[in-house]
Design a protein around this motif. Structure first.
Motif: not given
Length: 230
Positions: A46, A54, A62, A69
């Motif tokens: 990201d 998020w 997720l 991430i």
């Protein structure tokens, strides 16, 4: 001014900005699912992102998709709410030589490219988006939408830099405080450089492009590359 408030009220789940974010999240979920179908996981980088963004996504989803991430920002970030989900990198999203091509499954960027600097840095940022993963999702506000999202003022971004700086010397505008001097005002003005469609399409020529529309006007631009969708 009611429209401006509706566009920027992140705390109201029924506001326009909240609805746009949920719509964007659906596109990202589709990309996560495509990554997971290929590899059994989804490694996301990201660029310029924050952990709290998020929270839009279901944490169990997720986990089920094997999402991890990596958040890249100058100076890193301090708002990480789940150490198992995030890694934090202090870095320049326009230049990430520590990562080889396709080091990740998905590049994500939400309202960042307009803040990276001049055109040369925008090109470098877009190059990293295209290089680091097969899939990417990039969103940015649209220059020709009449309300500037950072300064909360109609037509503000269509004025000259000098005119905008003079306004900031007089009072605060949106997220920008009243500037104490012209140097500070110019830094605020140049911190956000909105793109039009021709520029955005040039930076992301291999993407499918989508418009976010409000009241019949394009508000934001979205570029998505997903090889599995062709």
């Amino acid at each position: 001014m009611n429209l401006i408030h509706a566009l920027q009220d992140n705390d109201n789940p029924d506001s326009l900005v909240s609805r746009f974010r949920r719509a964007r999240a659906r596109r990202v979920v589709e990309l996560i699912a495509a990554c997971h179908a290929e590899t059994g996981a989804c490694r996301i980088i990201d660029l310029g992102g924050e952990a709290n963004y998020w929270r839009l996504f279901d944490r169990q989803m997720l986990a089920d998709k094997g999402v991890h991430i990596t958040l890249v920002n100058p100076g890193g970030v301090t708002d990480v709410w789940d150490d198992g989900l995030f890694a934090v990198v202090d870095g320049d999203a326009c230049d990430l030589p520590q990562y080889a091509d396709h080091s990740f499954d998905l590049v994500h960027s939400n309202s960042v490219i307009e803040h990276v600097g001049d055109w040369v840095r925008m090109e470098a940022f877009a190059h990293e988006c295209r290089r680091l993963a097969k899939r990417y999702y990039v969103q940015t506000p649209y220059f020709w939408f009449p309300i500037e999202p950072h300064f909360s003022a109609p037509f503000f971004h269509w004025r000259s830099e000098q005119s905008r700086a003079r306004s900031l010397l007089k009072r605060r505008h949106g997220f920008a405080e009243r500037s104490p001097d012209v140097g500070s005002a110019m830094r605020d003005v140049q911190h956000a450089r909105l793109l039009d469609k021709t520029q955005f399409h040039f930076l992301y020529p291999d993407a499918v492009h989508h418009d976010e529309v409000v009241a019949g006007l394009t508000k934001s631009l979205i570029a998505v590359r997903d090889p599995s969708s062709h």
